[in-house]
Scaffold this active site. Structure first.
Site, PDB file in Angstrom:
ATOM      1  N   CYS A  38       6.892  -7.585   0.018  1.00  0.00           N
ATOM      2  CA  CYS A  38       7.313  -7.746   1.172  1.00  0.00           C
ATOM      3  C   CYS A  38       7.079  -6.319   2.192  1.00  0.00           C
ATOM      4  O   CYS A  38       7.014  -5.460   0.978  1.00  0.00           O
ATOM      5  CB  CYS A  38       9.140  -7.599   1.086  1.00  0.00           C
ATOM      6  N   SER A  40       8.667  -3.948   2.617  1.00  0.00           N
ATOM      7  CA  SER A  40      10.151  -3.204   2.356  1.00  0.00           C
ATOM      8  C   SER A  40       9.572  -2.323   0.766  1.00  0.00           C
ATOM      9  O   SER A  40      10.044  -1.672  -0.059  1.00  0.00           O
ATOM     10  CB  SER A  40      11.830  -3.975   2.105  1.00  0.00           C
ATOM     11  N   HIS A  43       7.204   0.478   1.448  1.00  0.00           N
ATOM     12  CA  HIS A  43       8.245   1.480   2.082  1.00  0.00           C
ATOM     13  C   HIS A  43       8.358   2.235   0.872  1.00  0.00           C
ATOM     14  O   HIS A  43       8.140   3.526   1.147  1.00  0.00           O
ATOM     15  CB  HIS A  43       9.541   0.729   2.956  1.00  0.00           C
ATOM     16  N   HIS A  60      12.030  -8.202  -4.095  1.00  0.00           N
ATOM     17  CA  HIS A  60      13.424  -8.310  -4.497  1.00  0.00           C
ATOM     18  C   HIS A  60      12.829  -9.695  -3.272  1.00  0.00           C
ATOM     19  O   HIS A  60      14.591 -10.378  -3.280  1.00  0.00           O
ATOM     20  CB  HIS A  60      13.598  -7.559  -3.026  1.00  0.00           C
ATOM     21  N   CYS A 160      13.894 -13.266   2.020  1.00  0.00           N
ATOM     22  CA  CYS A 160      13.861 -12.394   2.392  1.00  0.00           C
ATOM     23  C   CYS A 160      12.976 -12.367   4.229  1.00  0.00           C
ATOM     24  O   CYS A 160      13.918 -11.744   4.663  1.00  0.00           O
ATOM     25  CB  CYS A 160      13.351 -10.829   1.877  1.00  0.00           C
TER      26      CYS A 160
END
Ligand code: ZN
Ligand code: ZN
Length: 360
Positions: A38, A40, A43, A60, A160
């Protein structure tokens, strides 16, 4: 067990062996079968989110099979197939009770969780998940049991990206049939905003991106119009398409708070709503004309698509079974755990809807 660890920002993840801690009475051990890669996670690799400390096992999004259940756990059984949900929910706080468990007061899963013992040090896990890993240990509220015929890669993505994108439209914004929407950013989350807009019977559904291949995917997922913002002005075009009025809803699914963020406000009509779905790097300022919202426009935040995981995951699976939610098409590429850095490269270059790590 083995897992992919980020030691320093902007360096490749390293695959390492870990010892699993014992399963405490209130915990559950899951053998992971699939993990989604993902934005995220990316990031964190790039150092955008220093509040998530490193070194850490990243990942995650995940799905797998329950391997061991602590003696105090009653709702989950060994052998259950499960999707991991990364946001805790206690069921008792104000937001949980009001129907927004995505905003529960409980701290993230990693607070107080057993760490995994490696050769050199014990390792924390990103938001208490760390799904770039062959096994995880999580509390019961992290798991949503699912039917055994749902493929793991597709299931992992519900945890997610799919939940966030579809939820932003259906739960957070509550788009009404016939409303016009624009979606800025056609990555893993943006494509799911488009799917959400289709499910909400929005019309038209205008997708904006700077990559032609992403805009092709956007069409495949239900966009009725596409705009390449690298060569066209999306605000002008959206106003043109709507007789100068603008759209009812705009979704910003990029997370940079730069030009597209302002455009996603400018392209809405009077009383229009802009939903900020992307999560910007920490300390990202926004500069805008204070009069921009004067015609009763609003900007809404969005956290995990206002997910009520035990309700929404099952609804999403139902829609997938009925052929109304594209999950197979989202899985662009599959890599082994060792291919995690290649998966990040594909993500960074805008080549994929979603990459999935196949862990079994
Ligand atoms: Zn709560
Ligand atoms: Zn995510």
């Amino acid at each position: 067990m083995k897992a992919a660890v980020l030691y320093e920002t902007n360096t490749p993840l390293k695959i390492e062996e870990f010892e699993l801690p014992e399963t405490k009475p209130d915990m559950i051990r899951v053998r992971l079968a699939a993990a989604g890669v993902c934005h995220s996670d990316w990031h964190v690799v790039k150092g955008d989110w220093p509040q998530h400390r490193i070194p850490t096992i990243l990942g995650h999004e995940g799905a797998g099979i329950v391997e061991e259940v602590g003696c105090q756990v009653s709702r989950i059984n060994e052998g259950d197939h499960v999707i991991l949900a990364w946001k805790r929910h206690c069921g008792h706080c104000e937001m949980c009770q009001k129907g927004f468990p995505n905003l529960c007061d409980l701290p993230p899963y990693d607070a107080g969780l057993p760490r995994f013992k490696g050769r050199q040090e014990t390792m924390r896990r990103f938001v208490g998940m760390g799904t770039f890993s062959t096994s995880v240990l999580v509390p019961v509220d992290a798991l949503v049991p699912i039917d055994r015929d749902i493929p793991f890669a597709q299931a992992a993505l519900i945890g997610c990206g799919v939940m966030t994108g579809v939820g932003a439209v259906v739960n957070t914004a509550q788009v009404e049939p016939g409303s016009s929407v624009a979606i800025f950013g056609c990555g893993g989350v943006g494509l799911n905003c488009i799917q959400g807009a289709v499910l909400a019977s929005a019309e038209p559904i205008i997708a904006v991106d700077i990559h032609d291949n992403k805009l092709e995917m956007a069409k495949q997922f239900g966009a009725t119009h596409t705009i390449n913002a690298s060569c066209e002005n999306p605000v002008e075009l959206i106003l043109e398409m709507s007789e100068g009025l603008g759209v009812h809803y705009a979704f910003e699914a990029i997370g940079l708070a730069s030009e597209p963020f302002l455009q996603s406000i400018e392209c809405t009509r009077k009383r229009g709503v802009t939903i900020f779905v992307g999560h910007a790097p920490v300390n990202t300022p926004i500069t805008m004309d204070a009069r921009m919202l004067m015609h009763e426009k609003s900007i809404m935040g969005c956290y995990y698509g206002s997910a009520r995981t035990h309700v929404d995951f099952h609804r999403l699976i139902g829609l997938y079974r009925a052929g109304k939610l594209k999950l197979d098409e989202l899985v662009s590429r599959t890599y082994p755990l060792e291919g995690v850095n290649d998966a990040f490269e594909a993500l960074a270059n805008g080549l994929v809807a979603r990459s999935v790590l196949s862990l079994d």
